[in-house]
Design a protein around this motif. Structure first.
Motif, mmCIF file in Angstrom:
data_model
loop_
_atom_site.group_PDB
_atom_site.id
_atom_site.type_symbol
_atom_site.label_atom_id
_atom_site.label_comp_id
_atom_site.label_asym_id
_atom_site.label_seq_id
_atom_site.Cartn_x
_atom_site.Cartn_y
_atom_site.Cartn_z
ATOM 1 N N UNK A 1 44.681 -80.371 -9.109
ATOM 2 C CA UNK A 1 43.713 -80.850 -10.957
ATOM 3 C C UNK A 1 42.694 -81.125 -10.365
ATOM 4 N N UNK A 2 42.266 -80.281 -11.426
ATOM 5 C CA UNK A 2 39.984 -80.370 -11.671
ATOM 6 C C UNK A 2 39.620 -79.807 -12.606
ATOM 7 N N UNK A 3 38.314 -79.652 -12.899
ATOM 8 C CA UNK A 3 37.547 -79.102 -13.976
ATOM 9 C C UNK A 3 38.432 -77.827 -14.405
ATOM 10 N N UNK A 4 38.558 -76.756 -12.923
ATOM 11 C CA UNK A 4 39.517 -75.761 -12.851
ATOM 12 C C UNK A 4 40.451 -75.728 -14.194
ATOM 13 N N UNK A 5 41.371 -76.624 -14.132
ATOM 14 C CA UNK A 5 42.487 -76.685 -14.737
ATOM 15 C C UNK A 5 42.438 -77.292 -16.178
ATOM 16 N N UNK A 6 40.980 -78.118 -15.665
ATOM 17 C CA UNK A 6 40.851 -79.460 -17.363
ATOM 18 C C UNK A 6 40.932 -78.463 -18.448
ATOM 19 N N UNK A 7 41.455 -79.210 -19.952
ATOM 20 C CA UNK A 7 41.290 -78.736 -21.366
ATOM 21 C C UNK A 7 40.702 -79.962 -22.320
ATOM 22 N N UNK A 8 40.535 -79.226 -23.514
ATOM 23 C CA UNK A 8 40.997 -80.704 -23.875
ATOM 24 C C UNK A 8 41.435 -79.733 -25.154
ATOM 25 N N UNK B 1 46.730 -76.898 -29.905
ATOM 26 C CA UNK B 1 45.157 -76.544 -30.359
ATOM 27 C C UNK B 1 44.013 -76.497 -29.696
ATOM 28 N N UNK B 2 43.655 -76.234 -28.846
ATOM 29 C CA UNK B 2 43.257 -76.518 -27.560
ATOM 30 C C UNK B 2 41.669 -76.912 -27.684
ATOM 31 N N UNK B 3 40.374 -76.457 -27.528
ATOM 32 C CA UNK B 3 39.340 -76.889 -27.677
ATOM 33 C C UNK B 3 39.096 -75.291 -27.364
ATOM 34 N N UNK B 4 38.664 -74.160 -27.750
ATOM 35 C CA UNK B 4 37.874 -73.064 -27.546
ATOM 36 C C UNK B 4 36.926 -72.914 -26.553
ATOM 37 N N UNK C 1 41.631 -71.408 -15.463
ATOM 38 C CA UNK C 1 42.845 -71.312 -15.520
ATOM 39 C C UNK C 1 43.482 -70.619 -16.661
ATOM 40 N N UNK C 2 43.144 -71.421 -17.494
ATOM 41 C CA UNK C 2 43.257 -70.748 -18.933
ATOM 42 C C UNK C 2 42.832 -69.499 -19.543
ATOM 43 N N UNK C 3 41.651 -68.826 -18.843
ATOM 44 C CA UNK C 3 40.775 -67.765 -19.534
ATOM 45 C C UNK C 3 41.500 -66.889 -18.161
ATOM 46 N N UNK C 4 42.125 -67.120 -17.160
ATOM 47 C CA UNK C 4 42.818 -66.244 -16.395
ATOM 48 C C UNK C 4 44.344 -66.092 -17.406
ATOM 49 N N UNK D 1 48.023 -67.613 -22.185
ATOM 50 C CA UNK D 1 47.583 -68.570 -23.090
ATOM 51 C C UNK D 1 46.800 -67.479 -23.934
ATOM 52 N N UNK D 2 45.930 -66.025 -23.305
ATOM 53 C CA UNK D 2 44.708 -66.070 -24.339
ATOM 54 C C UNK D 2 45.904 -65.383 -25.070
ATOM 55 N N UNK D 3 47.122 -65.436 -24.976
ATOM 56 C CA UNK D 3 47.769 -63.932 -26.564
ATOM 57 C C UNK D 3 48.369 -65.099 -27.735
ATOM 58 N N UNK D 4 48.655 -66.908 -26.786
ATOM 59 C CA UNK D 4 48.888 -67.751 -27.763
ATOM 60 C C UNK D 4 47.671 -68.773 -28.150
ATOM 61 N N UNK D 5 46.572 -68.362 -28.063
ATOM 62 C CA UNK D 5 45.560 -69.233 -27.900
ATOM 63 C C UNK D 5 45.506 -70.090 -29.359
#
Length: 440
Positions: free
Chosen positions: A196-203, A233-236, A242-245, A249-253
């Motif tokens: 867990x880090x900034x590479x996995x953290x989303x709002x 509802x994620x903050x785009x 981790x979400x971008x890749x 996630x990309x299909x359902x964001x």
């Protein structure tokens, strides 16, 4: 809390001479403390008056300890005060009176970070004249949290309602949260490859509402409709790698809402649903998510859930939990079966491991301590250990096992309804959970 309304109290003070001698002139020394001797009162007013009498006797015993002249006398008064407190709780339970308690304090979980939680537990009987009817309960928690992503908040509630000698029951779960959380992606490898880090953290802003309404048939089984609502509802603007890749996630964001309707079929012989000491529970649940219901997504989910409770003797219980979740169709990442959290493999971050299927097995030992007179106290502890696995995109069930174990403290805040403090440990971290009622 005093279980008597103000108008009733006024009547007691002003008109006590008009009451029947059995009620109005009770003296603390005549109050029964053995649970088997507690009476059932015909009216709520009479039962509330007895509760008030217990409160008065408890206060008198407490004050008398300030003036006692010897240690044996003080110990005897302290024991009597405790006996009265336990007797009052049993009296409230037997007479089906309402109870409300507030609880607050710090907590920590992998998902919520450091938290300050304040909540209330309200329990009652929908018909106090039905002796076997379980107590209904509604809990509500407000949580302020501090994670690596900043401050957040959450509101969660559980409802367990029973009607008609337990032949009709409603169970509900509500969760609203605005906070940061870690997202690893879908599959076993995704959950393992990053810390867990900034590479996995989303709002995100999320809402969950689950509800079942079950009716018992003549064969003893429960069957009824179920509804599931999930909004995520994620903050785009702040998506982590981790979400971008992640393809899912990309299909359902941009499809944040899932609404499902279905049914559950179960057999339930547990003595008390929220804190079983004996019996078993076998549940099959099917939910269909469809645009016809207003859902952004179309998929299906199945849950098979079995729980068994073995009572060695009063206050000593082995609890077994087994659950299999399966999903198919265009399942969005935010509603995939997951492991972890406050009720499933405690200590694992809920959502770190998600896929089309999950399975888990947990064994828990629950121990209630005894009082000096041999009766069960309000204090207890638990020990548990569990294993689980996910499957779907990159692994098969049981191919790569996850595990958690831990220890917990229990305090019976209301009859057969516990405050739960659990410390869960796993290979990926740990969690400290504060909530009401048992994990399963």
């Amino acid at each position: 809390m005093k279980y008597i309304q103000v108008p009733i109290l006024i009547i007691v003070i002003a008109c006590c001479s008009m009451m029947s001698g059995a009620i109005a002139h009770e003296h603390s020394s005549s109050l029964p403390t053995k649970h088997s001797l507690l009476p059932f009162f015909e009216t709520v007013e009479q039962a509330e008056l007895r509760s008030y009498t217990y409160d008065k006797a408890i206060d008198e015993a407490s004050e008398a300890q300030d003036d006692c002249s010897s240690e044996p006398e003080c110990d005897q008064l302290s024991l009597y005060e405790t006996d009265l407190e336990y007797a009052k709780s049993a009296h409230i339970d037997k007479n089906g009176l309402d109870m409300f308690d507030i609880l607050g304090g710090p907590a920590y979980s992998p998902e919520g970070g450091i938290m300050a939680a304040v909540g209330g537990l309200y329990s009652f009987k929908t018909d106090r004249n039905q002796a076997e009817l379980q107590r209904s309960s509604v809990s509500l928690f407000g949580v302020g949290s501090k994670t690596d992503g900043g401050l957040g908040y959450g509101i969660r509630s559980k409802q367990n309602l029973f009607f008609d000698n337990n032949a009709i029951r409603y169970t509900g779960h509500f969760l609203l949260a605005n906070q940061s959380e870690n997202f690893w992606g879908v599959g076993q490898v995704a959950g393992e490859q990053r810390e867990p880090s900034d590479d996995t953290l989303l709002d995100k802003m999320s809402l969950t509402y689950n509800a079942n309404l079950d009716f018992q048939n003549t064969y003893g089984f429960y069957i009824g409709p179920a509804i599931r609502i999930k909004y995520f509802d994620p903050d785009q603007s702040t998506l982590p790698p981790s979400a971008i890749e992640d393809e899912n996630f990309q299909a359902f964001k941009d499809k944040p809402l899932s609404i499902g309707l279905g049914f559950s079929l179960n057999y339930d012989s547990r003595d008390v649903t929220v804190n079983a000491w004996e019996g078993q529970y076998l549940n099959f649940e099917y939910i269909n998510y469809n645009p016809a219901f207003g859902s952004d997504n179309q998929y299906e989910k199945v849950l098979l859930d079995h729980r068994y409770y073995l009572s060695l003797n009063p206050g000593r219980v082995f609890a077994f939990y087994n659950a299999f979740q399966w999903s198919t169709g265009d399942v969005p990442y935010y509603d995939m079966p997951t492991l972890g959290g406050q009720s499933s493999l405690r200590g694992i971050y809920q959502g770190r491991y998600r896929d089309n299927s999950t399975i888990e097995h947990t064994l828990e030992y629950r121990h209630t301590f005894l009082r000096g007179n041999g009766d069960l106290s309000a204090h207890g502890m638990t020990l548990w250990a569990g294993i689980g696995a996910i499957a779907g995109t990159d692994t098969d069930l049981y191919q790569a096992l996850l595990y958690s174990y831990g220890i917990g403290y229990r305090y019976e805040l209301q009859p057969r309804m516990n405050v739960r403090l659990d410390l869960g440990l796993s290979e990926d971290g740990n969690g400290f959970y504060l909530t009401f009622t048992e994990a399963f």
